[in-house]
Structure formats: structure tokens, C-alpha cells
Motif scaffolding. Structure first.
Motif, PDB file in Angstrom:
ATOM      1  N   ALA A 137      -1.044   4.574   7.102  1.00  0.00           N
ATOM      2  CA  ALA A 137      -0.676   3.238   7.313  1.00  0.00           C
ATOM      3  C   ALA A 137      -1.628   2.267   6.404  1.00  0.00           C
ATOM      4  CB  ALA A 137      -0.876   2.939   8.857  1.00  0.00           C
ATOM      5  N   ASP A 138      -2.787   2.909   6.015  1.00  0.00           N
ATOM      6  CA  ASP A 138      -3.576   2.077   4.998  1.00  0.00           C
ATOM      7  C   ASP A 138      -3.087   1.558   3.954  1.00  0.00           C
ATOM      8  OD1 ASP A 138      -5.483   2.573   7.343  1.00  0.00           O
ATOM      9  OD2 ASP A 138      -6.152   4.392   6.196  1.00  0.00           O
ATOM     10  N   PRO A 139      -3.375   0.349   3.408  1.00  0.00           N
ATOM     11  CA  PRO A 139      -2.960  -0.018   2.129  1.00  0.00           C
ATOM     12  C   PRO A 139      -3.397   0.892   1.097  1.00  0.00           C
ATOM     13  CG  PRO A 139      -4.158  -1.764   3.506  1.00  0.00           C
ATOM     14  CD  PRO A 139      -4.270  -0.398   4.177  1.00  0.00           C
ATOM     15  N   ILE A 140      -2.712   0.958  -0.049  1.00  0.00           N
ATOM     16  CA  ILE A 140      -2.967   1.927  -1.231  1.00  0.00           C
ATOM     17  C   ILE A 140      -3.405   1.065  -2.416  1.00  0.00           C
ATOM     18  CG2 ILE A 140      -2.089   3.683  -2.796  1.00  0.00           C
ATOM     19  CD1 ILE A 140      -0.243   4.344  -0.318  1.00  0.00           C
ATOM     20  N   SER A 141      -4.543   1.094  -3.038  1.00  0.00           N
ATOM     21  CA  SER A 141      -4.851   0.326  -4.092  1.00  0.00           C
ATOM     22  C   SER A 141      -5.414   1.408  -5.075  1.00  0.00           C
ATOM     23  CB  SER A 141      -5.816  -0.628  -3.812  1.00  0.00           C
ATOM     24  OG  SER A 141      -7.131  -0.012  -3.254  1.00  0.00           O
ATOM     25  N   GLY A 142      -5.894   0.926  -6.476  1.00  0.00           N
ATOM     26  CA  GLY A 142      -6.111   1.950  -7.786  1.00  0.00           C
ATOM     27  C   GLY A 142      -5.145   2.361  -8.582  1.00  0.00           C
ATOM     28  N   ALA A 143      -5.262   2.078  -9.531  1.00  0.00           N
ATOM     29  CA  ALA A 143      -4.300   2.352 -10.555  1.00  0.00           C
ATOM     30  C   ALA A 143      -3.880   3.470 -10.468  1.00  0.00           C
ATOM     31  CB  ALA A 143      -5.155   2.035 -12.105  1.00  0.00           C
ATOM     32  N   GLU A 144      -4.454   4.741 -10.214  1.00  0.00           N
ATOM     33  CA  GLU A 144      -3.811   6.109 -10.316  1.00  0.00           C
ATOM     34  C   GLU A 144      -2.995   6.246  -9.220  1.00  0.00           C
ATOM     35  OE1 GLU A 144      -5.514  10.757 -10.390  1.00  0.00           O
ATOM     36  OE2 GLU A 144      -6.750   9.103 -10.994  1.00  0.00           O
ATOM     37  N   ALA A 145      -3.632   5.653  -8.072  1.00  0.00           N
ATOM     38  CA  ALA A 145      -2.770   6.002  -6.707  1.00  0.00           C
ATOM     39  C   ALA A 145      -1.583   5.263  -6.817  1.00  0.00           C
ATOM     40  CB  ALA A 145      -3.456   5.421  -5.719  1.00  0.00           C
ATOM     41  N   LEU A 146      -1.544   3.922  -7.394  1.00  0.00           N
ATOM     42  CA  LEU A 146      -0.249   3.245  -7.611  1.00  0.00           C
ATOM     43  C   LEU A 146       0.751   3.625  -8.637  1.00  0.00           C
ATOM     44  CD1 LEU A 146      -1.865  -0.290  -7.544  1.00  0.00           C
ATOM     45  CD2 LEU A 146      -0.642   1.000  -5.524  1.00  0.00           C
ATOM     46  N   ALA A 147       0.283   4.420  -9.770  1.00  0.00           N
ATOM     47  CA  ALA A 147       1.106   4.782 -10.645  1.00  0.00           C
ATOM     48  C   ALA A 147       1.843   6.151  -9.960  1.00  0.00           C
ATOM     49  CB  ALA A 147       0.405   5.422 -11.866  1.00  0.00           C
ATOM     50  N   ASP A 148       1.233   7.004  -9.225  1.00  0.00           N
ATOM     51  CA  ASP A 148       1.761   8.234  -8.484  1.00  0.00           C
ATOM     52  C   ASP A 148       3.057   7.518  -7.409  1.00  0.00           C
ATOM     53  OD1 ASP A 148      -0.024   9.707  -9.584  1.00  0.00           O
ATOM     54  OD2 ASP A 148      -1.304   9.888  -7.892  1.00  0.00           O
ATOM     55  N   LEU A 149       3.121   6.286  -7.065  1.00  0.00           N
ATOM     56  CA  LEU A 149       4.119   5.784  -6.122  1.00  0.00           C
ATOM     57  C   LEU A 149       5.085   5.356  -6.938  1.00  0.00           C
ATOM     58  CD1 LEU A 149       1.984   3.436  -3.695  1.00  0.00           C
ATOM     59  CD2 LEU A 149       2.832   5.739  -3.396  1.00  0.00           C
ATOM     60  N   ARG A 150       5.095   5.236  -8.535  1.00  0.00           N
ATOM     61  CA  ARG A 150       6.127   4.930  -9.193  1.00  0.00           C
ATOM     62  C   ARG A 150       6.997   3.658  -8.660  1.00  0.00           C
ATOM     63  NH1 ARG A 150       6.305  10.575  -9.632  1.00  0.00           N
ATOM     64  NH2 ARG A 150       6.225  11.295 -11.664  1.00  0.00           N
ATOM     65  N   LEU A 151       6.203   2.434  -8.246  1.00  0.00           N
ATOM     66  CA  LEU A 151       6.908   1.471  -7.825  1.00  0.00           C
ATOM     67  C   LEU A 151       7.677   0.654  -8.416  1.00  0.00           C
ATOM     68  CD1 LEU A 151       3.481   0.179  -6.241  1.00  0.00           C
ATOM     69  CD2 LEU A 151       5.289   1.431  -5.059  1.00  0.00           C
ATOM     70  N   PRO A 172       8.392   2.380   9.906  1.00  0.00           N
ATOM     71  CA  PRO A 172       7.925   3.889  10.100  1.00  0.00           C
ATOM     72  C   PRO A 172       8.187   4.522   8.849  1.00  0.00           C
ATOM     73  CG  PRO A 172       9.568   3.759  11.389  1.00  0.00           C
ATOM     74  CD  PRO A 172       9.530   2.223  10.656  1.00  0.00           C
ATOM     75  N   SER A 173       9.141   4.130   7.700  1.00  0.00           N
ATOM     76  CA  SER A 173       9.630   4.835   7.005  1.00  0.00           C
ATOM     77  C   SER A 173       8.676   5.599   5.836  1.00  0.00           C
ATOM     78  CB  SER A 173      10.689   4.159   6.214  1.00  0.00           C
ATOM     79  OG  SER A 173      10.086   3.133   5.539  1.00  0.00           O
ATOM     80  N   GLU A 174       7.687   5.003   5.758  1.00  0.00           N
ATOM     81  CA  GLU A 174       6.652   5.552   4.757  1.00  0.00           C
ATOM     82  C   GLU A 174       5.369   5.844   5.257  1.00  0.00           C
ATOM     83  OE1 GLU A 174       7.871   3.083   0.462  1.00  0.00           O
ATOM     84  OE2 GLU A 174       6.582   2.129   1.699  1.00  0.00           O
ATOM     85  N   THR A 175       5.108   5.363   6.365  1.00  0.00           N
ATOM     86  CA  THR A 175       3.737   5.810   6.841  1.00  0.00           C
ATOM     87  C   THR A 175       3.679   7.164   7.209  1.00  0.00           C
ATOM     88  OG1 THR A 175       4.380   4.864   9.034  1.00  0.00           O
ATOM     89  CG2 THR A 175       3.306   3.273   7.751  1.00  0.00           C
ATOM     90  N   ALA A 176       4.463   7.905   7.521  1.00  0.00           N
ATOM     91  CA  ALA A 176       4.429   9.467   7.754  1.00  0.00           C
ATOM     92  C   ALA A 176       3.957  10.184   6.879  1.00  0.00           C
ATOM     93  CB  ALA A 176       5.669  10.013   8.451  1.00  0.00           C
ATOM     94  N   GLU A 177       4.470   9.642   5.457  1.00  0.00           N
ATOM     95  CA  GLU A 177       4.178  10.294   4.431  1.00  0.00           C
ATOM     96  C   GLU A 177       2.731   9.823   3.646  1.00  0.00           C
ATOM     97  OE1 GLU A 177       5.730  11.087  -0.125  1.00  0.00           O
ATOM     98  OE2 GLU A 177       6.958  10.355   1.204  1.00  0.00           O
ATOM     99  N   LEU A 178       2.586   8.381   3.539  1.00  0.00           N
ATOM    100  CA  LEU A 178       1.622   7.809   3.142  1.00  0.00           C
ATOM    101  C   LEU A 178       0.478   7.204   3.811  1.00  0.00           C
ATOM    102  CD1 LEU A 178       3.838   5.574   0.457  1.00  0.00           C
ATOM    103  CD2 LEU A 178       2.977   7.686   0.087  1.00  0.00           C
TER     104      LEU A 178
END
Length: 214
Positions: A86-100, A78-84
């Protein structure tokens, strides 16, 4: 150790006749025999028996693993789903914002492989370039194959976009073949296609039970 996996219906592979009351005898990481449960049970009375409801088929293959595992992020519950969410995240811009970081990418891939195993998947095809993602796949037990063509967008459900469930099968169930198969809560292959892979009851890879629905 011998293990006999029996189901209400056995579908050994594309073009092969379905076998009611069929079973797969597993020795180590290989299939030793395939046939009627009554016949194999009598011949190998000392084998451990696992009886499953539904249809037992070859494990499933997912294409586009690079899209699903490297260019998609699966939030940690549950550590990330409250903020992000539960759905998978894709797309270059959205992934860049995550700074993975590579570590987070690897952990995301590990969560994705568990989702795949829970859908009866035993192999993925794609070109993985992130070492941590590749490691997650190898450690999961999934077979990693070179890229294969695909029409519909890649999906965690390998039955999405196919005309027949057999199109998603990886290999066939026969003596000497790797022991990788799945069991689904369905009456036959056509019913499996209609229901989708989320009805997976069990997934066996290299003779090991890697998923079992609770």
C-alpha cells in the motif's frame, strides 16, 4: 447560491488574529464576506449553513509536486496493493521495474490528488511534464503553481517540516478572494501543526466541497 461555512475558530491567514465562532460566506467560487457567524448568519438568513468542528483556515500548499506526482507511484487498492503493497513507490530503479505507461501514471496522480484533498490541500507547486499527470491535477480542482523552493523532502502532508502551520497556507480568507479553504479537527493553528493535516474535516475549492471526512 450563498453558503455560510462556520467553525469553532477561524484563522484567516498569517499574521491575522484568530476569530472564535468565525464564518466564511461563499458566493459562487468567491468569498463574499468573512466575520462572526452570528453577524453573518443574521445578515444572510437565507444562506445555506455548514457548521464544522475545529479550525477553519486557508487551504494548504504542497511543494515538489513533480516529485510527489510524477516520480512517485501510488498503488491502486485493491487491485495492486496485494502485489505491490500500500505504500507509495519511488526511486528510479523501482519505478523502472513497474514499466509505467502514461495512463498508469495519470491514474496514480489521480489517487494522489484525492489524498491531498483529504489533507486540506488546495494548491500544488512544481513542473509537471507528463500530460496525464497534469490533466489529473487540473481535473481534481487543485491549483497548479510554478515550482517553489523547499527545504524538507516533499510530502503529501504540507505541514511536515514547517515551523508554523501558517507557512503552509495558500492565500488568505477575505472578501473577493477565491473560496478555497479547509477545516481541521484542531483547536488552533499550533494544535493543527502538532496533529498534522490528516485531521482534515473538509476541503473547499472554488466554492465546491471536494472532501468531507465521513
Amino acid at each position: 447560491m450563498l453558503t455560510l461555512h462556520a467553525a469553532e475558530l477561524l484563522v484567516a491567514g498569517p499574521g491575522r488574529a484568530a476569530l472564535p465562532g468565525g464564518a466564511v460566506l461563499v458566493e459562487g467560487d468567491r468569498i463574499a464576506r468573512v466575520g462572526p457567524y452570528e453577524e453573518l448568519g443574521a445578515a444572510f438568513a437565507h444562506a445555506r449553513v455548514r457548521r464544522w468542528p475545529g479550525v477553519l483556515t486557508p487551504g494548504l500548499l504542497v511543494r515538489g509536486a513533480d516529485e510527489l506526482l510524477e516520480r512517485t507511484y501510488y498503488p491502486d487498492h485493491p487491485s495492486e496493493t496485494a502485489e505491490l503493497g500500500a505504500d507509495p513507490i519511488s526511486g528510479a530503479e523501482a519505478l523502472a521495474d513497474l514499466r509505467l505507461t502514461e495512463s498508469r501514471r495519470g491514474n496514480s496522480a489521480r489517487r494522489a490528488t484525492q489524498k491531498l484533498l483529504a489533507r486540506g490541500v488546495v494548491a500544488v507547486a512544481g513542473r509537471l511534464t507528463v500530460p496525464a499527470v497534469r490533466t489529473a491535477v487540473v481535473r481534481s480542482g487543485l491549483t497548479l503553481l510554478p515550482p517553489l523552493p523547499y527545504g524538507a523532502p516533499p510530502s503529501l502532508d504540507p505541514l511536515a517540516g514547517v515551523a508554523a502551520a501558517e507557512e503552509a497556507f495558500h492565500g488568505v480568507l477575505e472578501a473577493g478572494a477565491p473560496a478555497r479553504f479547509a477545516v481541521f479537527a484542531a483547536s488552533d493553528a499550533r494544535d493543527l501543526l502538532a496533529r498534522g493535516s490528516t485531521g482534515c474535516v473538509a476541503t473547499v475549492v472554488a466554492g465546491r466541497l471536494l472532501h468531507r471526512r465521513r
